[in-house]
Design an enzyme around this catalytic site. Structure first.
Site, mmCIF file in Angstrom:
data_model
loop_
_atom_site.group_PDB
_atom_site.id
_atom_site.type_symbol
_atom_site.label_atom_id
_atom_site.label_comp_id
_atom_site.label_asym_id
_atom_site.label_seq_id
_atom_site.Cartn_x
_atom_site.Cartn_y
_atom_site.Cartn_z
ATOM 1 N N ARG A 128 16.411 61.369 114.034
ATOM 2 C CA ARG A 128 17.476 60.230 114.023
ATOM 3 C C ARG A 128 18.641 60.877 114.706
ATOM 4 O O ARG A 128 19.525 61.033 113.648
ATOM 5 C CB ARG A 128 17.563 59.456 112.946
ATOM 6 C CG ARG A 128 16.531 58.538 112.869
ATOM 7 C CD ARG A 128 16.092 57.530 111.683
ATOM 8 N NE ARG A 128 15.489 56.309 112.389
ATOM 9 C CZ ARG A 128 15.156 55.445 111.673
ATOM 10 N NH1 ARG A 128 15.799 55.112 110.439
ATOM 11 N NH2 ARG A 128 14.679 54.331 112.185
ATOM 12 N N GLN A 133 17.598 58.828 120.509
ATOM 13 C CA GLN A 133 17.695 57.299 120.282
ATOM 14 C C GLN A 133 16.915 56.522 121.039
ATOM 15 O O GLN A 133 16.480 55.517 120.856
ATOM 16 C CB GLN A 133 19.181 56.973 120.243
ATOM 17 C CG GLN A 133 19.865 56.726 118.950
ATOM 18 C CD GLN A 133 21.294 56.311 118.923
ATOM 19 O OE1 GLN A 133 21.779 56.378 119.943
ATOM 20 N NE2 GLN A 133 21.901 55.991 118.071
ATOM 21 N N ASP A 136 13.258 56.284 120.328
ATOM 22 C CA ASP A 136 12.866 55.836 118.869
ATOM 23 C C ASP A 136 12.141 54.600 118.675
ATOM 24 O O ASP A 136 12.741 53.315 118.657
ATOM 25 C CB ASP A 136 14.111 55.834 118.097
ATOM 26 C CG ASP A 136 14.305 55.414 116.492
ATOM 27 O OD1 ASP A 136 13.055 55.288 115.960
ATOM 28 O OD2 ASP A 136 14.968 55.287 115.873
ATOM 29 N N SER A 139 12.789 51.918 115.596
ATOM 30 C CA SER A 139 13.622 51.205 115.797
ATOM 31 C C SER A 139 13.527 49.978 116.803
ATOM 32 O O SER A 139 13.831 48.706 116.265
ATOM 33 C CB SER A 139 15.003 51.853 116.379
ATOM 34 O OG SER A 139 15.437 52.627 115.507
ATOM 35 N N TYR A 235 17.650 57.544 106.159
ATOM 36 C CA TYR A 235 16.464 56.843 105.606
ATOM 37 C C TYR A 235 16.733 56.671 104.115
ATOM 38 O O TYR A 235 17.366 57.715 103.304
ATOM 39 C CB TYR A 235 15.282 57.283 105.619
ATOM 40 C CG TYR A 235 14.359 57.137 106.875
ATOM 41 C CD1 TYR A 235 13.988 55.833 107.358
ATOM 42 C CD2 TYR A 235 14.413 58.233 107.730
ATOM 43 C CE1 TYR A 235 13.364 55.688 108.580
ATOM 44 C CE2 TYR A 235 13.727 57.989 108.854
ATOM 45 C CZ TYR A 235 13.156 56.801 109.250
ATOM 46 O OH TYR A 235 12.529 56.815 110.613
HETATM 47 N N1 LIG Z 1 19.197 57.691 116.022
HETATM 48 C C1 LIG Z 1 19.668 57.359 114.886
HETATM 49 O O1 LIG Z 1 20.926 57.789 114.621
HETATM 50 C C2 LIG Z 1 19.276 55.904 114.029
HETATM 51 C C3 LIG Z 1 17.983 55.468 114.616
HETATM 52 C C4 LIG Z 1 17.565 54.485 113.967
HETATM 53 C C5 LIG Z 1 17.942 54.197 112.803
HETATM 54 N N2 LIG Z 1 19.118 54.744 112.349
HETATM 55 C C6 LIG Z 1 19.865 54.165 110.803
HETATM 56 O O2 LIG Z 1 18.797 54.754 109.853
HETATM 57 C C7 LIG Z 1 18.800 53.652 108.637
HETATM 58 C C8 LIG Z 1 17.694 53.173 108.219
HETATM 59 O O3 LIG Z 1 16.858 52.889 109.299
HETATM 60 P P1 LIG Z 1 15.588 51.819 109.034
HETATM 61 O O4 LIG Z 1 15.690 50.502 109.391
HETATM 62 O O5 LIG Z 1 14.249 52.429 110.056
HETATM 63 O O6 LIG Z 1 14.974 52.032 107.675
HETATM 64 P P2 LIG Z 1 13.491 51.448 106.952
HETATM 65 O O7 LIG Z 1 12.912 50.593 107.713
HETATM 66 O O8 LIG Z 1 13.189 52.980 106.267
HETATM 67 O O9 LIG Z 1 14.061 50.647 105.683
HETATM 68 C C9 LIG Z 1 14.655 49.264 105.707
HETATM 69 C C10 LIG Z 1 15.928 49.257 104.833
HETATM 70 O O10 LIG Z 1 15.446 49.179 103.408
HETATM 71 C C11 LIG Z 1 16.565 49.582 102.905
HETATM 72 N N3 LIG Z 1 15.893 49.921 101.338
HETATM 73 C C12 LIG Z 1 15.121 50.695 100.820
HETATM 74 N N4 LIG Z 1 14.821 50.638 99.745
HETATM 75 C C13 LIG Z 1 15.960 49.805 99.076
HETATM 76 C C14 LIG Z 1 15.829 49.031 97.761
HETATM 77 N N5 LIG Z 1 15.328 49.484 96.628
HETATM 78 N N6 LIG Z 1 16.797 47.999 97.919
HETATM 79 C C15 LIG Z 1 17.590 47.849 98.860
HETATM 80 N N7 LIG Z 1 17.357 47.983 100.196
HETATM 81 C C16 LIG Z 1 16.489 49.174 100.246
HETATM 82 C C17 LIG Z 1 16.948 50.968 103.340
HETATM 83 O O11 LIG Z 1 18.176 51.595 103.084
HETATM 84 C C18 LIG Z 1 16.831 50.576 104.836
HETATM 85 O O12 LIG Z 1 18.085 49.954 105.381
HETATM 86 C C19 LIG Z 1 19.855 52.643 109.537
HETATM 87 O O13 LIG Z 1 21.130 52.587 109.025
HETATM 88 C C20 LIG Z 1 19.747 52.907 111.076
HETATM 89 O O14 LIG Z 1 20.764 52.230 111.579
HETATM 90 C C21 LIG Z 1 19.419 55.819 112.981
#
Ligand SMILES: NC(=O)c1ccc[n+]([C@@H]2O[C@H](COP(=O)([O-])OP(=O)(O)OC[C@H]3O[C@@H](n4cnc5c(N)ncnc54)[C@H](O)[C@@H]3O)[C@@H](O)[C@H]2O)c1
Length: 397
Positions: A128, A133, A136, A139, A235
């Site tokens: 990430r 990006q 990905d 995403s 994550y």
């Molecule tokens: N290139 C980049 O910089 C990049 C790319 C993709 C995503 N991201 C960021 O990474 C983060 C996570 O992405 P994702 O959607 O793939 O995560 P994910 O699919 O692994 O998880 C989904 C969400 O569930 C939440 N979660 C896990 N356990 C939980 C609990 N017990 N209670 C409440 N919530 C809980 C996580 O914090 C996450 O926000 C996001 O903030 C996203 O913006 C960054």
């Protein structure tokens, strides 16, 4: 080099790894594309469209595997845990494979892939970082799932989402709660808002509060703080059972007040935490809907049955898996764009460049020359370090 696109064989899968629109940019980089006949039909892309963009259609799967230097798939053996194994005899030593491999799922599957001698890359392991990006795929698919989950909920709910002032009285808006405000959750917030619902969202990572608010959602603050909530990749980190227990207690009231609950809370490589118990379901209003996007990984709702939609205490619980496949045209378009950027990154001067100094290549490479070579994956499964890796580690010291 030839890039081969076989038809997806996971039951019900409708996506395709490359769409006609990306063929010219691959051709410009010296990559020819061969596609199995009818591979794109279910996603809305005909063989004629691929041909018009310069791809070659091959009649059989065996011919695609036989002629390609790089095989690109959506669900490879691993993430395709039903029929993926059928591809193993088709791989050629030295061939490359790119797709969803579910690398934290089962080591036996990865060993089977390694044994074929393919150089495989898992799109789930994309780092990430800003540079990656546009590659990905998690995403991209998360975006699709978040959107579709809201539409399913709106369809199942016996209420309207928006507020309406009519001659027959005023309709109050539905209340939607999103648990887990990552990529899928944020898209669900945006979609539910567009449909006029009143939206709240909760995540154990406090950093998402502003993102939730900027989409017009209310951030649910619980008087509980996760230790070390997220890793360097953004994550969520797994918490202990007492944390989840407290979360459930505190979430109970918010869940009971919601017409729709969409859960997306997952932790990479772990079973999803149970955040909605059967008692919490029983306390919801008749007709409420839960869409559990974590269904494939055990589910965030105790009552979820993966792949089924059930009604318990008058509450509809949707455990659909592989939701991105339900919007196959755009899911394939986004995935194809991610793969094309990744291919253009990996291929230099007409050959696959295995530059392990590069973070993107190093993080995504899973198997090479008969071995599981990814250090993170070896550590995850407690496999011993490879000789070459311990030498590098010593040099680094
Ligand atoms: N290139 C980049 O910089 C990049 C790319 C993709 C995503 N991201 C960021 O990474 C983060 C996570 O992405 P994702 O959607 O793939 O995560 P994910 O699919 O692994 O998880 C989904 C969400 O569930 C939440 N979660 C896990 N356990 C939980 C609990 N017990 N209670 C409440 N919530 C809980 C996580 O914090 C996450 O926000 C996001 O903030 C996203 O913006 C960054």
């Amino acid at each position: 080099m030839i890039v081969g696109v076989p038809r997806e064989i996971y039951p019900g899968e409708r996506r395709v790894a490359l769409v006609p629109g990306v063929v010219p940019s691959l051709a410009k980089a010296g990559l020819e594309v061969v596609v199995e006949a009818d591979a794109g039909v279910e996603a809305g892309y005909s063989d004629a469209e691929y041909e018009a963009k310069g791809a070659k259609i091959l009649p059989s799967r065996a011919e695609v595997f036989g002629s390609a230097d790089i095989i690109v798939q959506v669900l490879c053996h691993g993430s395709n845990d039903r029929t993926g194994r059928a591809d193993l005899p088709l791989f050629k030593r030295g061939q490359a494979l790119i797709g969803f491999l579910r690398p934290l799922g089962d080591v036996g599957t990865l060993e089977e892939i390694a044994a074929t001698g393919v150089t495989s890359f898992s799109v789930e392991l994309m780092p990430r970082i800003t540079r990656a990006q546009n590659m990905d795929a998690l995403s991209s698919m998360g975006t699709i799932c978040g959107y579709k989950a809201v539409l399913i909920a709106a369809d199942k709910l016996p209420k309207l989402f928006p507020m309406m002032t009519t001659a027959a009285g005023t309709i109050t808006p539905s209340r939607v709660l999103i648990i887990g405000a990552g990529v899928a959750g944020l898209q669900a917030i945006a979609t539910a808002r567009r449909l006029g619902a009143v939206v709240s969202a909760y995540d154990l990572r406090p950093v998402v509060k502003e993102q939730v608010q900027s989409l017009g959602g209310r951030f649910v603050e619980l008087p509980i703080e996760a230790t070390d909530a997220q890793d360097a990749g953004g994550y969520a980190k797994a918490q202990d059972e007492s944390f989840y227990q407290r979360q459930r207690e505190l979430l109970g009231k918010v869940v009971a007040e919601s017409d729709v609950v969409i859960t997306t809370a997952v932790v990479p490589g772990k079973k999803s935490p149970v955040l909605v118990t059967k008692e919490m379901v029983a306390a919801m209003t008749l007709g409420s809907v839960i869409v559990d996007l974590a269904a494939e990984r055990g589910g965030n709702c105790e009552l979820t049955r993966p792949e089924e939609t059930i009604v318990v205490h008058g509450v509809t619980i949707v455990g659909t898996i592989n939701l991105a496949s339900a919007v196959p045209y755009h899911a394939s378009q986004m995935y194809a764009k991610n793969l094309t950027n990744f291919l253009l990154h990996l291929v230099k001067d007409g050959a696959l460049a295995l530059n392990l100094d590069d973070e993107i290549t190093r993080s995504t490479l899973v198997t090479h020359a008969g071995e599981i070579v990814n250090p993170r994956i070896r550590e995850f499964y407690s496999l011993p370090q490879l000789a070459s890796q311990s030498a590098t580690a010593k040099e680094a010291k």
